[in-house]
Design a protein around this motif. Structure first.
Motif, PDB file in Angstrom:
ATOM      1  N   UNK A 195       0.907  -1.499   0.122  1.00 53.86           N
ATOM      2  CA  UNK A 195      -0.093  -0.181  -0.101  1.00 53.86           C
ATOM      3  C   UNK A 195       0.773   1.239  -0.023  1.00 53.86           C
ATOM      4  N   UNK A 196       2.236   1.039   0.259  1.00 48.63           N
ATOM      5  CA  UNK A 196       3.045   2.436   0.210  1.00 48.63           C
ATOM      6  C   UNK A 196       3.701   2.403  -1.136  1.00 48.63           C
ATOM      7  N   UNK A 197       3.874   3.696  -1.733  1.00 47.43           N
ATOM      8  CA  UNK A 197       4.476   3.667  -2.884  1.00 47.43           C
ATOM      9  C   UNK A 197       5.729   4.742  -2.908  1.00 47.43           C
ATOM     10  N   UNK A 198       6.730   4.129  -3.595  1.00 48.42           N
ATOM     11  CA  UNK A 198       8.100   5.061  -3.583  1.00 48.42           C
ATOM     12  C   UNK A 198       8.268   5.214  -5.128  1.00 48.42           C
ATOM     13  N   UNK A 199       8.508   6.697  -5.283  1.00 48.74           N
ATOM     14  CA  UNK A 199       8.965   7.185  -6.447  1.00 48.74           C
ATOM     15  C   UNK A 199      10.426   7.371  -6.662  1.00 48.74           C
ATOM     16  N   UNK A 200      10.820   7.391  -7.847  1.00 50.35           N
ATOM     17  CA  UNK A 200      12.160   8.056  -8.067  1.00 50.35           C
ATOM     18  C   UNK A 200      12.164   8.355  -9.603  1.00 50.35           C
ATOM     19  N   UNK A 201      13.281   9.180  -9.818  1.00 49.67           N
ATOM     20  CA  UNK A 201      13.409   9.674 -11.245  1.00 49.67           C
ATOM     21  C   UNK A 201      14.439   8.990 -12.023  1.00 49.67           C
ATOM     22  N   UNK A 202      14.181   8.610 -13.306  1.00 48.01           N
ATOM     23  CA  UNK A 202      14.978   8.228 -14.109  1.00 48.01           C
ATOM     24  C   UNK A 202      16.226   8.933 -14.517  1.00 48.01           C
ATOM     25  N   UNK A 203      17.325   8.733 -14.037  1.00 51.03           N
ATOM     26  CA  UNK A 203      18.456   9.438 -14.483  1.00 51.03           C
ATOM     27  C   UNK A 203      19.700   9.146 -15.672  1.00 51.03           C
ATOM     28  N   UNK A 204      19.099   7.536 -16.172  1.00 53.92           N
ATOM     29  CA  UNK A 204      19.992   7.248 -17.385  1.00 53.92           C
ATOM     30  C   UNK A 204      18.876   6.384 -17.911  1.00 53.92           C
ATOM     31  N   UNK A 205      18.665   6.557 -19.594  1.00 50.14           N
ATOM     32  CA  UNK A 205      17.632   5.575 -20.162  1.00 50.14           C
ATOM     33  C   UNK A 205      18.276   5.361 -21.472  1.00 50.14           C
ATOM     34  N   UNK A 206      19.214   4.100 -21.390  1.00 49.48           N
ATOM     35  CA  UNK A 206      19.956   3.932 -22.757  1.00 49.48           C
ATOM     36  C   UNK A 206      19.736   2.244 -23.127  1.00 49.48           C
ATOM     37  N   UNK A 207      18.518   1.983 -23.686  1.00 49.40           N
ATOM     38  CA  UNK A 207      18.263   0.463 -23.810  1.00 49.40           C
ATOM     39  C   UNK A 207      18.946   0.098 -24.936  1.00 49.40           C
TER      40      UNK A 207
END
Length: 260
Positions: free
Chosen positions: A54-66
């Protein structure tokens, strides 16, 4: 007093880099082997969300290199606590892939206990990732969880869990086990992960079942982290399964005997 930490892990996987990327960098992929439910916004600067209990932790994508590099970082709390994750994917010959992970951050409170739990937890989850990619490739898993706080001391909980699964207390990887929450037909499987008094895992034709003990310093809780890959018509929906497994835990560790 808080403390900086870093956990580094590496594993070779029987999958292509693209298959590994799908498993570590998409919501349905992460749901198929990791705890809780995840969402990933596929771009640098996007958001990730992990919901557990029931608890949500959010983060920010700092690298996206598929399909080579994926990284994200949570915000920093008033106490300085944060988490940062980096995944590096490297293809190898014959369709295999090496996955490297770095998990770092800053912990407050009982940081030593949290750090040890994270190290052993990552060993279990990366093993689960490997099992998922090997035995259930291309299928999306439904995460199923249940929790019993104050269940029993580690040795007692281990004996109860192994007995309930039809295993000896000295169970070794490869031994046969039986999964049977009330209301569902028993399913036969094999013990595929064993860290005595801490975690055991069973693999069946339908899914991967993980039984985890938190340790005395973290409340002697027993946590179930399962992933079911069969269709809803065969196994029931997540709500029904979670209810069945919660009842199973409560019968194994009734309130009047918890902590014994």
């Amino acid at each position: 007093m808080g403390h900086e930490f870093e956990v580094r892990k590496e594993i070779e996987l029987a999958a292509t880099p693209e298959e590994v990327w799908q498993a570590i960098a998409t919501g349905p992929g992460i749901d198929s082997w990791f705890m809780g439910r995840s969402e990933v916004e596929p771009r640098r600067g996007g958001s990730t969300r992990l919901t557990v209990g029931g608890a949500t932790e959010e983060a920010t994508v700092t690298s996206w290199e598929p399909p080579g590099r994926f990284a994200y970082r949570t915000g920093q709390g008033q106490d300085g606590a944060f988490m940062a994750f980096e995944w590096l994917v490297e293809g190898r010959d014959r369709g295999s892939t090496v996955l490297r992970m770095v998990h770092e951050g800053f912990l407050e409170g009982d940081w030593e206990s949290e750090y040890e739990a994270m190290k052993s937890g990552w060993d279990m989850y990366l093993h689960t990732l490997a099992a998922y990619l090997t035995h259930f490739p291309g299928r999306t898993g439904t995460p199923v969880s249940a929790l019993r706080v104050g269940a029993a001391e580690p040795e007692r909980a281990w004996a109860v869990l192994t007995g309930a699964l039809g295993l000896p207390a000295t169970a070794a990887v490869g031994e046969r086990a039986s999964i049977a929450p009330e209301g569902f037909a028993p399913v036969e499987g094999v013990l595929d992960y064993a860290d005595p008094f801490s975690c055991l895992g069973v693999r069946t034709d339908q899914g991967l079942y993980r039984f985890v003990h938190s340790g005395p310093r973290r409340g002697n809780a027993v946590f179930l982290a399962h992933h079911v890959y069969s269709s809803p018509g065969e196994s029931g929906d997540a709500g029904e399964l979670e209810g069945a497994w919660q009842g199973w835990l409560e019968r194994l560790f009734p309130a009047e005997t918890q902590g014994l």
